[in-house]
Write a protein that holds these residues in place. Sequence first.
Motif, short mmCIF file in Angstrom:
data_model
loop_
_atom_site.label_atom_id
_atom_site.label_comp_id
_atom_site.label_asym_id
_atom_site.label_seq_id
_atom_site.Cartn_x
_atom_site.Cartn_y
_atom_site.Cartn_z
N GLY A 1 3.87 4.66 -11.11
CA GLY A 1 3.18 3.57 -10.42
C GLY A 1 3.94 2.26 -10.35
O GLY A 1 3.33 1.22 -10.09
N TRP B 1 5.39 0.25 -8.31
CA TRP B 1 5.59 0.01 -6.89
C TRP B 1 6.52 -1.19 -6.65
O TRP B 1 7.25 -1.21 -5.66
N ARG C 1 2.63 1.75 -3.38
CA ARG C 1 1.70 2.27 -4.40
C ARG C 1 1.49 3.77 -4.22
O ARG C 1 1.45 4.52 -5.21
N GLN C 2 1.35 4.20 -2.98
CA GLN C 2 1.14 5.62 -2.72
C GLN C 2 2.36 6.45 -3.12
O GLN C 2 2.22 7.53 -3.72
N LYS D 1 0.83 -1.21 0.00
CA LYS D 1 0.00 0.00 0.00
C LYS D 1 0.86 1.26 0.00
O LYS D 1 0.62 2.20 -0.78
N THR E 1 4.56 5.85 -5.36
CA THR E 1 4.89 5.82 -6.79
C THR E 1 3.74 6.26 -7.69
O THR E 1 3.89 6.26 -8.92
N GLN E 2 2.63 6.65 -7.11
CA GLN E 2 1.47 6.96 -7.94
C GLN E 2 1.69 8.17 -8.85
O GLN E 2 1.05 8.28 -9.90
N ASP E 3 2.58 9.06 -8.46
CA ASP E 3 2.85 10.25 -9.29
C ASP E 3 4.08 10.10 -10.18
O ASP E 3 4.47 11.03 -10.87
#
Length: 263
Positions: A208, A210, A200-201, A197, A203-205
């Motif tokens: 992604g 992860w 993912r947060q 989790k 690397t979302q910008d």
Amino acid sequence: MDLKLRGKVAVLTGASVGIGLAVAEAFAAEGVNLVLAARQHDRLAAAANQITASYGVQAIPVACDVATVTGVDELVHATTQAFGGADILFNNAGTGSNETIMDAPDEKWQAYWDLHVMAAVRLARGLVPSMKQRGGGAILHNASICAVQPLGYEPIYNVTKAALMMFSKNLANELIKDNIRVNTINPGLVLTPDWIKTARQLTQDSGGDWEAHLQQVADQHAPIKRFASPAELADFIVFLCSERASYSVGATYFVDGGMLKTV
């Protein structure tokens, strides 16, 4: 190897996901009946039902918050009602933190103290009497490599896990006369849903990826260059709680892929 655990009763906290769930399944595979504690009722009940269906053991879900006196009382009462007591306690409930010492309020320190330390203290007081009546038992505390090799962004986690390790040592000395063995396990990098989790947060910008992020973490910290699976850790935990580890008392075991930098 027969671990001689069939028919025993184990109480596990933080048991609905990650390390706790993997340990529950590993105990169940050895024929151990389970009392599973976590806060989220639906997820916990689903895990208990799946374990019962897969392994044929009793798995009792107890939705409670072991960071509170009420939650511990509920768990101890449910264990007594279902099985008359416990032979094994795996204190696993916990979570990471993110703060600086200068900015963290008292309330945050207290919340982590209650979760990582007082839950273990209260559960010992609640379950040890039944262990004595049953002729002995095993208690294992899930601390962290951060108890001795801190990560800079989580001082509260580091401190409370270190306190848990010291509590475990003192409890071991107090209870060995009653044939109750107490030990600590200090994992390194274990691929739990929380790690995924967070990755993912983070690397979302940036695309992604992860998995690549987690590989970088493993490359940086662990000579083995990978995370452990929860099942790898669970195998060791179940062994430590069995009589095959009968001379292990008051010890701390690092399962960290070489992450610890000292001897």
